[in-house]
Design a protein around this motif. Structure first.
Motif, PDB file in Angstrom:
ATOM      1  N   SER A  85      30.241  44.973  44.485  1.00  0.00           N
ATOM      2  CA  SER A  85      29.891  45.656  45.481  1.00  0.00           C
ATOM      3  C   SER A  85      31.151  46.095  46.482  1.00  0.00           C
ATOM      4  O   SER A  85      31.089  46.675  47.498  1.00  0.00           O
ATOM      5  CB  SER A  85      28.888  45.047  46.416  1.00  0.00           C
ATOM      6  OG  SER A  85      29.137  43.923  46.697  1.00  0.00           O
ATOM      7  N   GLY A  86      32.118  44.952  46.499  1.00  0.00           N
ATOM      8  CA  GLY A  86      33.277  45.487  47.176  1.00  0.00           C
ATOM      9  C   GLY A  86      34.401  44.691  46.925  1.00  0.00           C
ATOM     10  O   GLY A  86      34.125  43.449  46.215  1.00  0.00           O
ATOM     11  N   VAL A 114      28.860  44.582  34.869  1.00  0.00           N
ATOM     12  CA  VAL A 114      27.436  44.416  35.169  1.00  0.00           C
ATOM     13  C   VAL A 114      26.626  44.592  33.701  1.00  0.00           C
ATOM     14  O   VAL A 114      25.616  44.258  34.012  1.00  0.00           O
ATOM     15  CB  VAL A 114      27.312  45.972  35.661  1.00  0.00           C
ATOM     16  CG1 VAL A 114      27.447  47.216  34.808  1.00  0.00           C
ATOM     17  CG2 VAL A 114      25.917  46.136  36.447  1.00  0.00           C
ATOM     18  N   TRP A 167      36.126  50.503  47.247  1.00  0.00           N
ATOM     19  CA  TRP A 167      36.369  49.411  47.615  1.00  0.00           C
ATOM     20  C   TRP A 167      37.430  48.702  48.171  1.00  0.00           C
ATOM     21  O   TRP A 167      37.787  47.969  49.037  1.00  0.00           O
ATOM     22  CB  TRP A 167      36.116  48.192  46.348  1.00  0.00           C
ATOM     23  CG  TRP A 167      34.620  48.867  45.528  1.00  0.00           C
ATOM     24  CD1 TRP A 167      33.574  49.237  45.922  1.00  0.00           C
ATOM     25  CD2 TRP A 167      34.463  48.470  43.974  1.00  0.00           C
ATOM     26  NE1 TRP A 167      32.726  49.212  45.240  1.00  0.00           N
ATOM     27  CE2 TRP A 167      33.281  48.835  43.994  1.00  0.00           C
ATOM     28  CE3 TRP A 167      35.186  47.914  43.056  1.00  0.00           C
ATOM     29  CZ2 TRP A 167      32.491  48.745  42.502  1.00  0.00           C
ATOM     30  CZ3 TRP A 167      34.743  48.028  41.892  1.00  0.00           C
ATOM     31  CH2 TRP A 167      33.414  48.264  41.644  1.00  0.00           C
ATOM     32  N   ARG A 179      33.413  40.735  45.739  1.00  0.00           N
ATOM     33  CA  ARG A 179      32.012  40.679  46.488  1.00  0.00           C
ATOM     34  C   ARG A 179      31.037  41.149  45.362  1.00  0.00           C
ATOM     35  O   ARG A 179      31.106  42.340  44.951  1.00  0.00           O
ATOM     36  CB  ARG A 179      31.900  40.957  47.672  1.00  0.00           C
ATOM     37  CG  ARG A 179      32.591  40.236  48.883  1.00  0.00           C
ATOM     38  CD  ARG A 179      32.665  40.928  50.130  1.00  0.00           C
ATOM     39  NE  ARG A 179      33.516  40.166  50.749  1.00  0.00           N
ATOM     40  CZ  ARG A 179      34.217  40.649  52.090  1.00  0.00           C
ATOM     41  NH1 ARG A 179      33.761  41.781  52.474  1.00  0.00           N
ATOM     42  NH2 ARG A 179      34.659  39.712  52.859  1.00  0.00           N
ATOM     43  N   LEU A 180      30.180  40.469  44.887  1.00  0.00           N
ATOM     44  CA  LEU A 180      29.112  40.910  43.979  1.00  0.00           C
ATOM     45  C   LEU A 180      27.895  41.375  44.844  1.00  0.00           C
ATOM     46  O   LEU A 180      27.760  41.189  46.025  1.00  0.00           O
ATOM     47  CB  LEU A 180      28.619  39.673  42.955  1.00  0.00           C
ATOM     48  CG  LEU A 180      29.706  39.322  42.208  1.00  0.00           C
ATOM     49  CD1 LEU A 180      29.384  38.445  41.111  1.00  0.00           C
ATOM     50  CD2 LEU A 180      30.736  40.345  41.356  1.00  0.00           C
ATOM     51  N   ALA A 181      27.119  42.223  44.178  1.00  0.00           N
ATOM     52  CA  ALA A 181      25.781  42.522  44.881  1.00  0.00           C
ATOM     53  C   ALA A 181      24.958  41.573  45.347  1.00  0.00           C
ATOM     54  O   ALA A 181      24.072  41.694  46.267  1.00  0.00           O
ATOM     55  CB  ALA A 181      25.069  43.608  44.006  1.00  0.00           C
ATOM     56  N   ASP A 182      24.842  40.332  44.598  1.00  0.00           N
ATOM     57  CA  ASP A 182      23.913  39.267  45.011  1.00  0.00           C
ATOM     58  C   ASP A 182      24.680  38.268  46.178  1.00  0.00           C
ATOM     59  O   ASP A 182      24.017  37.374  46.641  1.00  0.00           O
ATOM     60  CB  ASP A 182      23.647  38.538  43.975  1.00  0.00           C
ATOM     61  CG  ASP A 182      24.839  37.563  43.377  1.00  0.00           C
ATOM     62  OD1 ASP A 182      25.995  37.920  43.962  1.00  0.00           O
ATOM     63  OD2 ASP A 182      24.838  37.091  42.358  1.00  0.00           O
ATOM     64  N   GLU A 237      27.242  42.592  39.280  1.00  0.00           N
ATOM     65  CA  GLU A 237      27.721  44.070  39.775  1.00  0.00           C
ATOM     66  C   GLU A 237      28.621  43.854  41.127  1.00  0.00           C
ATOM     67  O   GLU A 237      28.184  43.417  42.061  1.00  0.00           O
ATOM     68  CB  GLU A 237      26.463  44.981  40.216  1.00  0.00           C
ATOM     69  CG  GLU A 237      26.551  46.193  40.762  1.00  0.00           C
ATOM     70  CD  GLU A 237      25.335  46.944  41.277  1.00  0.00           C
ATOM     71  OE1 GLU A 237      25.500  48.063  41.617  1.00  0.00           O
ATOM     72  OE2 GLU A 237      24.353  46.514  41.029  1.00  0.00           O
TER      73      GLU A 237
END
Length: 413
Positions: A73-74, A28, A263, A83-86, A71
């Protein structure tokens, strides 16, 4: 794919440098942070650039390593995707989870607004601002009670972080700031170290803990043991039913593993750590590994390994080398064996403790010198080692600190 560029993740990536393996390193932040020296940023001894180095610069010579700023996210273990936050999904063949830990306020998350911890550069800067702003406001405070509050600092937690922070704050007030003000005497500042347990440095032998306590008391630190914090607000703390007015409160009492377990949807211990097998693979999830503060890894006696930089770094190097041999030569993944190189805490000038295991202790000036040498060597870049060494030498000779900058607005009341 490696999640996290802390000690564990970076060591794993460096062990895979030049291998016939495509490595993706995700973090991040765009820098690797030397967290053990973060308290020196908070106490104006070092600048952030002295202990942080861009990740891309560290791995620039390794063409098989790609750096992704993002970042997480999962994770989807079935689809083998991160998986990224975007919204981006990145596929992987082997996954290394080294996302470190976060601060635990033991169910009192609202305290974070009033008592920053030492997990990031932003938090260290916030602490530095509050400490220095307190002295600046005390310089022009007309009310003696308010002046005392502004010059009172409470450190919560008697582990290595709290001990090092309290000692450095006491030295800042009694030496670096001693001659800087006209209307207040910084040497009268009150530094309190609060520990809920019976003694400081619970993970160290009792003789080293007693030495650390005596050294802190010689610096003027007031130590409260067997006293739990009940409330933290903008005006101070409540400890054992007693309110202590304080402008600055620093939290160093607890950590919790990152949300990586959520996650992966796996069970954890009370600190949120993911159980791993001897080869550092996550139990029940093929081709997924966990390292550092994220992992619950046990030694040969079945005891959990502590959340130390040396543990994370050794795990990262071991796993990187094992993965390299497995992927390139088909060798089986060997078990990890931790080699304890000593646990240390610095108290102040000429005062430190070093624990190498049963009946092998070091304290005082020798431990202080060894602590300094080890931390300089562990910095990832030569220029950082040179800068930190020169700053420490200058500080030793002059008692001055050059990073006394207030870089943010004063905290809201």
């Amino acid at each position: 794919m490696i999640l996290g560029a802390g000690f564990a993740g970076l060591a794993a990536a460096q062990a895979l440098a030049g291998a016939r393996v495509a490595v993706t390193l995700i973090d991040v932040n765009n820098y690797h942070l030397f967290v053990p020296l973060l308290y020196q940023v908070a106490t104006a001894a070092l600048s952030p650039a002295d202990i942080a180095e861009p990740i891309r610069h560290i791995v620039a010579a390794s063409e098989n390593i790609e750096v992704v700023l993002g970042e997480v996210s999962g994770v989807d273990p079935e689809a083998r995707e991160v998986r990224l936050a975007d919204g981006t999904a990145i596929p992987y063949d082997r996954l290394v989870v080294a996302t470190g830990s976060t601060t635990s306020y033991f169910g009192h998350d609202a305290w974070a607004d009033h008592a920053p911890s030492l997990k990031s550069i932003e938090e260290a800067r916030a602490i530095r601002t509050r400490v220095l702003q307190g002295f600046e406001l005390a310089e022009r405070a007309a009310d003696p009670a308010e002046r005392d509050r502004l010059m009172t600092i409470v450190v919560v937690g008697g582990g290595p972080t709290g001990v090092e922070m309290a000692g450095s704050l006491a030295e800042l007030a009694r030496h670096a700031l001693a001659r800087d003000f006209r209307h207040i005497d910084p040497t009268t500042a009150r530094v309190l170290l609060v520990e809920a347990g019976p003694r400081l440095l619970a993970a160290f032998p009792e003789d080293l803990a007693a030495y650390a306590r005596r050294s802190l008391e010689r610096l003027g630190v007031s130590i409260l043991t067997n006293r739990a914090v009940e409330t933290i607000d903008a005006d101070g703390v409540v400890i054992g039913g007693e309110r202590i007015p304080a402008a600055t409160v620093v939290w160093g009492a607890g950590v919790r593993a990152s949300p990586a377990a959520a996650w992966l949807r796996v069970a954890t211990d009370r600190s949120g750590r993911i159980p791993v097998e001897p080869d550092l693979s996550v139990t029940g999830l093929p081709d997924i590994y966990a390292l550092g503060d994220t992992a619950l890894c046990r030694d040969e006696r079945g005891e959990p390994l502590p959340g130390l930089a040396q543990v994370a770094q050794q795990q990262g190097t071991h796993l990187g080398q094992a993965l390299r041999a497995n992927l390139e030569q088909g060798r089986p993944m060997p078990p990890f064996r931790f080699r304890n190189r000593g646990n240390a805490a610095i108290v102040g000038r000429h005062a430190a403790v070093f624990d190498f295991g049963p009946r092998r202790h070091l304290r005082g000036s020798p431990a202080w010198l060894l602590w300094a040498a080890v931390h300089v060597v562990l910095l990832v870049d030569f220029s950082q080692r040179a800068r930190v060494s020169l700053q420490w030498l200058w500080r030793y000779v002059t008692y001055r600190r050059g990073a006394r900058l207030i870089t943010a607005p004063p905290p809201r009341r």
